[in-house]
Design an enzyme around this catalytic site. Structure first.
Site: not given
Lengths: 260, 526
Positions: B186, B256, B299
């Site tokens: 998430g 990340n 990301d």
């Protein structure tokens, strides 16, 4: 045999596609814009001093990251929190606040949290003001000089009024790497007997090439049985991607954006 | 809303068949078996603990691969299969989000199907972990569910993290002795990541390792001192890690940081995001870390498999760990200590100013996302991603599905960045299978697989074969020494997982998850 097998696999695969479980959409609360506006004003006057006018925190926590906000359903958690305060954490109670006022603040907070949740979108209507940071004169110099753009393009020919054709962000994207029918790769396929077919490449892998030929027929060939000569109009754009500075891109964009 | 779980057994004939198989399956998977190199079964997500995805099976080999034929097809009636089917005692166990199936590995017939509808991101599921007769399955609403492998009945169901805060899960749990190692996913909200060990019997948490250090702990100096950035720093544990039983070290790639594309409110290197970490699986204590993307703003999670192998390196026998990372760099470390050995890009990248004395790329601030756009290679989808790599101890080459990928990164946040706070828009992608010489980082060979983003993982075998798929849905058997195509067939759908292999009744099977179908291949009967 291979063809029959391929069809079988495709049939089985296609059958499955029809019965895909539909993933549930992420919850996207849609708040009443009028309530959000009222809530914003109320929040600013009653809560903004501590939580920041946009609710992202100041003296008190960032509410867009708050479990209370994220777990709230229509004010079931926020309502009591606002009304009773959190004395242990120094938050005063707002006992005089009316139900519709609390509902408006709740709508505003969910709206703000939703904006954060969808901050990973760069929409087609991304504002020009954000993109227009370059110098159009420098962009023209790059177009005519170092960029080599004028070798293939003309601002009075194929690029005339280009800024009218695309939204600003689309123009920037197309400028760096165009897409569409007019930039498709073409190829000439030569058979062993010397017959040539020319057309747009619509399929290509290691084993086969498929052309929409100039005569309107689709033809496919085994790559190991023919000679293939390709022409890719985008090759120069790919080469340029390693050479551009970001300033070049912004200048060039400012120049093309002036071509209304 | 969560509906009650249900398991369905398909048809009375299958029930009888299942009953027979249940007898055969008594005892299930002893975790001691996992300490051995990959044999005839495929008992974990990566086959064995090493992440090599190298099978010693050689019945299918270079001399006969052209004769491969279809043994069976299994239609999963679901979304694309991204999981690695486990094969234990003649049964397959595989998943998609919300779904687990058991199937007969000889015939592809479904024995049972467990379905549980859930909220949350359904991006993908990598499979189950198995401990004796029990399966462990993570769900889109971030639950961990223990199922009976015999019939798919639920034994227990616990919540790992609150989905309302933005947590979901994707990884296949990893069983180490009597620990079930689980992680979370998430990144659209600013939530902290973690890895946990739970007890196989009841799901009780044994330890939790947070991917951000606590305030004041070592590593916390890589976050701002004021504010709440470290408490909301992301670092998800999306994918399944690897384990060295000899060193008793667990290796994991960490996701990340958050906010994803905007690092202005989290100045610093942001440990342990985008890092490879070594943990003690009994205590959850950190042994060492190596950060592949300090202060990431693109990301580029570092969740790609940290593959472990032992070999000579410059004349010295070493215990090594290698990762081809999403940021475009290939790393080799000494896995005993985390000592850096090698860093080299495996595609063209333009975001780092150089490599520092620790072997970590130094990000160029000018390549961070901006409101007017920054052109970067690779784009956020990465130079590689979830696609399983492979290491072949025969060729000593590391195989990765790599992408040449250009993208413009925009920073969208106007006030305080929250969530992603930006996004990139892809311009062009093209993919290639690369064989990397881990001694030098040089690319020994490249095999082009076409425009677009590759999605298939790798499998190497003692049959001197490398199996993967191209971007036109062709299953490829390549010579791992040269990259030459030895055989191919069009699958008619996209491979989103990786090929796996096993042996039953003296026959080697090759499994290729293709879209929502599993195809099983083998040699023709004599």
């Amino acid at each position: 045999m291979r063809l029959i097998f391929g069809l079988l696999v495709m049939a089985v695969w296609a059958a499955g596609q029809g019965h895909q479980a539909t993933p549930l959409p992420r919850q996207q609360p849609t708040e009443d814009p009028a309530a959000v506006e009222r809530g914003q004003a109320l929040f600013k006057s009653s809560c903004g001093f501590c939580h920041g006018d946009d609710a992202t925190g100041a003296r008190a926590p960032d509410l867009l990251r708050s479990p209370v906000v994220l777990r709230d359903d229509g004010g079931n958690l926020l309502g009591p929190t606002i009304r009773n305060g959190r004395p242990d954490k120094g938050m005063p109670s707002f006992t005089t606040m009316k139900d519709d006022q609390i509902a408006a603040i709740v709508a505003f907070l969910h709206h703000q949290a939703n904006l954060a949740l969808h901050s990973n979108r760069v929409a087609r209507d991304y504002p020009l003001a954000r993109l227009l940071t370059g110098n159009a004169q420098a962009g023209k110099a790059y177009f005519d000089g170092a960029g080599g753009c004028s070798g293939c393009h003309s601002v009075t020919g194929d690029l005339a009024h280009i800024a009218k054709k695309y939204s600003p962000i689309e123009l920037q994207q197309h400028m760096v790497y165009p897409s569409g029918n007019d930039v498709s790769k073409t190829a000439t396929v030569t058979l062993k007997d010397g017959t040539e077919y020319r057309g747009k490449v619509v399929h290509q892998d290691e084993f086969n090439i498929g052309l929409m030929c100039d005569d309107g027929w689709y033809r496919s060939f085994r790559a190991d049985e023919v000679k293939i000569s390709e022409k890719d109009p985008l090759e120069a754009h790919r080469e340029l991607m390693r050479k551009y500075t970001d300033a070049d891109i912004h200048n060039l964009f400012a120049y093309l954006e002036s071509l209304k | 809303m969560i509906k009650y779980p249900r398991a369905c057994v398909c048809g009375s004939v299958l029930m009888l068949f299942a009953a027979i198989l249940c007898l055969a399956a008594d005892g299930g998977l002893d975790p001691q078996v996992l300490l051995k190199p990959l044999g005839k079964d495929w008992p974990t997500y990566n086959g064995d603990y090493s992440g090599k995805r190298y099978s010693s099976l050689a019945q299918i080999n270079q001399t006969n691969v052209r004769k491969l034929t279809l043994r069976w097809i299994l239609q999963a009636q679901s979304v694309g299969i991204k999981s690695a089917p486990l094969m234990v005692d003649g049964r397959l166990y595989f998943t998609t989000p919300d779904n687990v199936w058991a199937a007969d590995a000889r015939t592809g017939e479904i024995i049972w199907h467990y379905y549980r509808e859930s909220q949350g991101d359904h991006i993908g599921n990598r499979g189950v972990g198995m401990y004796h007769d029990w399966l462990y399955f993570e769900t889109p609403d971030c639950h961990l569910i223990c199922l009976n492998a015999k019939d798919g009945k639920v034994r227990w169901n616990i919540e790992l993290a609150d989905p309302k805060l933005g947590y979901f899960s994707t990884m296949a749990p990893l069983i180490i002795r009597d620990h079930v190692i689980v992680g979370v996913s998430g990144d659209v909200t600013d939530i902290p990541g973690f890895l946990e060990s739970v007890r196989p019997e009841d799901g009780k948490v044994e330890w939790r390792w947070n991917t951000e250090p606590g305030v004041g702990e070592p590593g916390s100096e890589t976050w701002p001192r004021s504010g709440d950035a470290i408490l909301h720093g992301g670092g998800m544990t999306w994918m399944t890690g690897t384990y060295d039983p000899g060193l008793n070290q667990l290796y994991w790639g960490i996701g990340n940081p958050n906010p994803v594309l905007n690092g202005k409110i989290r100045p610093g290197e942001n440990l342990y995001t985008c890092s490879i970490v070594s943990l003690n699986p009994d205590t959850g204590k950190l042994n060492w870390h190596f950060q592949v993307s300090p202060h990431d703003t693109h990301d580029w999670d570092a969740t790609q498999t940290p593959v472990i192998f032992d070999d000579e390196y410059q004349g010295v026998h070493r215990k090594l760990l290698a990762q081809a990372s999403r940021n475009g760099y290939f790393f080799v470390l000494d896995r005993t200590t985390g000592e850096h050995i090698l860093t080299k890009p495996f595609i063209y990248t333009d975001w780092a100013k150089g490599i520092d004395s620790r072997g970590e790329p130094v990000p160029n601030p000018e390549k961070e996302p901006t409101p007017d756009g920054t052109l970067v290679s690779p784009g956020s989808d990465g130079a590689t991603n979830w696609m399983a790599p492979s290491f072949d101890p025969e060729t000593k080459l590391f195989y990765v599905s790599a992408r040449r990928l250009w993208s413009i990164f925009y920073m969208t946040a106007e006030g305080k960045p929250e969530g992603w706070a930006g996004r990139d828009r892809n311009l062009w992608a093209n993919s290639v299978v690369e064989a990397i010489d881990y001694q030098t980082g040089d690319i020994r060979w490249k095999h082009e697989i076409g425009d677009g983003e590759g999605s298939a993982g790798m499998l190497t075998t003692a049959g001197k074969l490398l199996f993967t798929a191209d971007n036109s849905d062709n299953l490829l058997a390549l010579d791992p020494a040269t990259g030459e195509t030895l055989w191919h067939v069009n699958l008619g759908g996209k491979m989103l997982g990786a090929p796996t292999t096993y042996e039953l009744d003296g026959k080697q099977y090759l499994l290729t998850p293709t879209s929502n179908v599993i195809l099983a291949w083998g040699l023709p009967e004599e």
